[in-house]
Scaffold this motif. Structure first.
Motif, PDB file in Angstrom:
ATOM      1  N   ASP A 189      -5.014   3.569  -1.221  1.00  0.00           N
ATOM      2  CA  ASP A 189      -3.723   2.932  -1.497  1.00  0.00           C
ATOM      3  C   ASP A 189      -3.803   1.438  -1.218  1.00  0.00           C
ATOM      4  O   ASP A 189      -3.217   0.617  -1.930  1.00  0.00           O
ATOM      5  CB  ASP A 189      -2.619   3.558  -0.637  1.00  0.00           C
TER       6      ASP A 189
ATOM      7  N   THR B 164       1.189   4.855  -2.144  1.00  0.00           N
ATOM      8  CA  THR B 164       1.236   6.189  -1.539  1.00  0.00           C
ATOM      9  C   THR B 164       2.394   6.991  -2.135  1.00  0.00           C
ATOM     10  O   THR B 164       2.232   8.153  -2.522  1.00  0.00           O
ATOM     11  CB  THR B 164       1.435   6.090  -0.012  1.00  0.00           C
TER      12      THR B 164
ATOM     13  N   SER C 160       6.239   8.620   8.090  1.00  0.00           N
ATOM     14  CA  SER C 160       5.014   8.299   7.363  1.00  0.00           C
ATOM     15  C   SER C 160       3.802   8.465   8.268  1.00  0.00           C
ATOM     16  O   SER C 160       3.914   8.426   9.495  1.00  0.00           O
ATOM     17  CB  SER C 160       5.074   6.862   6.864  1.00  0.00           C
TER      18      SER C 160
ATOM     19  N   ARG D 152       2.715  11.095  -1.903  1.00  0.00           N
ATOM     20  CA  ARG D 152       2.143  11.479  -0.614  1.00  0.00           C
ATOM     21  C   ARG D 152       2.882  10.791   0.520  1.00  0.00           C
ATOM     22  O   ARG D 152       3.715   9.909   0.290  1.00  0.00           O
ATOM     23  CB  ARG D 152       0.653  11.068  -0.566  1.00  0.00           C
ATOM     24  N   ARG D 153       2.627  11.246   1.754  1.00  0.00           N
ATOM     25  CA  ARG D 153       3.265  10.607   2.901  1.00  0.00           C
ATOM     26  C   ARG D 153       2.243  10.024   3.867  1.00  0.00           C
ATOM     27  O   ARG D 153       2.607   9.523   4.939  1.00  0.00           O
ATOM     28  CB  ARG D 153       4.151  11.618   3.658  1.00  0.00           C
ATOM     29  N   THR D 154       0.964  10.140   3.482  1.00  0.00           N
ATOM     30  CA  THR D 154      -0.069   9.540   4.328  1.00  0.00           C
ATOM     31  C   THR D 154      -0.716   8.381   3.587  1.00  0.00           C
ATOM     32  O   THR D 154      -1.215   8.537   2.468  1.00  0.00           O
ATOM     33  CB  THR D 154      -1.158  10.573   4.705  1.00  0.00           C
ATOM     34  N   LEU D 155      -0.695   7.222   4.214  1.00  0.00           N
ATOM     35  CA  LEU D 155      -1.267   6.021   3.618  1.00  0.00           C
ATOM     36  C   LEU D 155      -2.785   6.060   3.772  1.00  0.00           C
ATOM     37  O   LEU D 155      -3.296   6.107   4.890  1.00  0.00           O
ATOM     38  CB  LEU D 155      -0.686   4.787   4.323  1.00  0.00           C
ATOM     39  N   HIS D 156      -3.482   6.087   2.625  1.00  0.00           N
ATOM     40  CA  HIS D 156      -4.942   6.125   2.650  1.00  0.00           C
ATOM     41  C   HIS D 156      -5.523   4.790   2.234  1.00  0.00           C
ATOM     42  O   HIS D 156      -4.834   3.958   1.651  1.00  0.00           O
ATOM     43  CB  HIS D 156      -5.453   7.204   1.695  1.00  0.00           C
TER      44      HIS D 156
ATOM     45  N   ALA E 145      -7.422   3.767   6.621  1.00  0.00           N
ATOM     46  CA  ALA E 145      -6.485   2.768   6.087  1.00  0.00           C
ATOM     47  C   ALA E 145      -6.243   1.676   7.126  1.00  0.00           C
ATOM     48  O   ALA E 145      -6.225   0.479   6.804  1.00  0.00           O
ATOM     49  CB  ALA E 145      -5.175   3.430   5.689  1.00  0.00           C
TER      50      ALA E 145
ATOM     51  N   SER F 161       0.837  -1.201   0.000  1.00  0.00           N
ATOM     52  CA  SER F 161       0.000   0.000   0.000  1.00  0.00           C
ATOM     53  C   SER F 161       0.869   1.247   0.000  1.00  0.00           C
ATOM     54  O   SER F 161       0.586   2.230  -0.705  1.00  0.00           O
ATOM     55  CB  SER F 161      -0.924   0.008   1.219  1.00  0.00           C
ATOM     56  N   TRP F 162       1.912   1.201   0.786  1.00  0.00           N
ATOM     57  CA  TRP F 162       2.815   2.346   0.879  1.00  0.00           C
ATOM     58  C   TRP F 162       3.449   2.670  -0.472  1.00  0.00           C
ATOM     59  O   TRP F 162       3.661   3.832  -0.809  1.00  0.00           O
ATOM     60  CB  TRP F 162       3.889   2.072   1.934  1.00  0.00           C
TER      61      TRP F 162
END
Lengths: 121, 151
Positions: free
Chosen positions: A82, A70, B41, A75-79, B47, A66-67
């Motif tokens: 992702d 990202t 991070s 981006r630096r926030t895992l949503h 998530a 997932s990262w």
């Protein structure tokens, strides 16, 4: 303080000092295993212990994949999108396709409801 | 080491299945995620929840496969080997190796633990002054060190 459960002996005196504490609660894992099907009746004591390790590996792998999505999106926030992308991109994660598409696309495709006419004369 | 799980053992809570029961604790899931990601991070709450759901699905998926195998072989208990086999069958080959080693170490340690307890019982008897010839470890932890028990 919680009551001593089935696995408390293992956690305090057995593996915890050697392999490190289990990251995931064994009793909860066993519950989830039981719910997976009616034909799951008896589970050996070692199965939940294996799953505690396996889930750790699984969560790590899914998180890493997932990262990568990202990062691709700069981006630096895992949503959760992702996570969905990672699932779509990985064959062995096919079993999760419905799960992630349910959570990420709400009401995009309205479900067709069949009305069954019941005639009672 | 067999847990007797009856078919009627599932609690219904008056028709409402508690979500907590079917999911792993989000704090644990979040911790595992955080440990594998780079330090700067961030992880959105959604998530974490999604991966929490995926983990439960993973358990169900693999258990289903393992349980199917047991049924086909007319065995009642899903054991560790069945779980390893199911993971390989479903494409999680990478896990199978480390898991088998993990299982091996677990079985060895269970055997050693049973031995330790047996020896501890014998020591308790000898401390009472009956057998002066029997070797008495100064403490159980030094006994463990002598056995070279480590991970």
């Amino acid at each position: 303080m919680r009551q001593a459960g089935t696995y408390s002996g293992l956690l305090s005196g057995g593996l915890s000092g050697r392999t490190g504490p289990h990251s995931l609660p064994l009793a909860r894992i066993k519950k989830i295993m039981k719910k997976s099907g009616d034909d799951v009746k008896m589970i050996s004591g070692e199965a939940p212990i294996l799953f505690s390790k396996a889930c750790e590996l699984f969560i790590e792998e899914l998180t890493q994949r997932s990262w990568m999505m990202t990062i691709q999106g700069k981006r630096r926030t895992l949503h959760k999108e992702d996570v969905a992308s990672a699932v779509m991109a990985t064959d062995i994660l096919d079993f999760l396709v419905n799960l992630v598409s349910n959570s990420s696309h709400s009401m995009d495709n309205p479900v067709e409801v069949e009305t069954i006419a019941t005639s009672k004369s | 080491m067999v847990d007797n799980v009856g078919a009627g053992a599932s609690s219904d809570d008056g028709g409402v299945k508690l979500e907590q029961d079917r999911l792993l604790p989000i704090a644990n899931v979040g911790r595992i995620m955080k440990q594998i990601l780079p330090p700067n991070s961030k992880i959105s709450k959604e998530a974490k929840e999604t991966i929490q759901e995926c983990a439960s699905e993973f358990i169900s998926f693999v258990t289903g496969e393992a349980s199917e195998k047991c049924r086909a072989e007319r065995r009642k208990t899903v054991n560790g080997d069945d779980v390893c086999w199911a993971m390989e069958a479903l494409g999680f080959d990478d896990y199978a190796g480390p898991l088998r080693r993990y299982l091996q170490r677990f079985r060895e340690m269970e055997g050693e633990r049973a031995n330790q307890e047996k020896h501890a019982n014998i020591d308790n008897i000898s401390i009472g002054g009956q057998e002066k010839d029997a070797p008495v470890p100064s403490s159980s932890s030094s006994y463990r060190k002598k056995q070279g028990i480590r991970m």
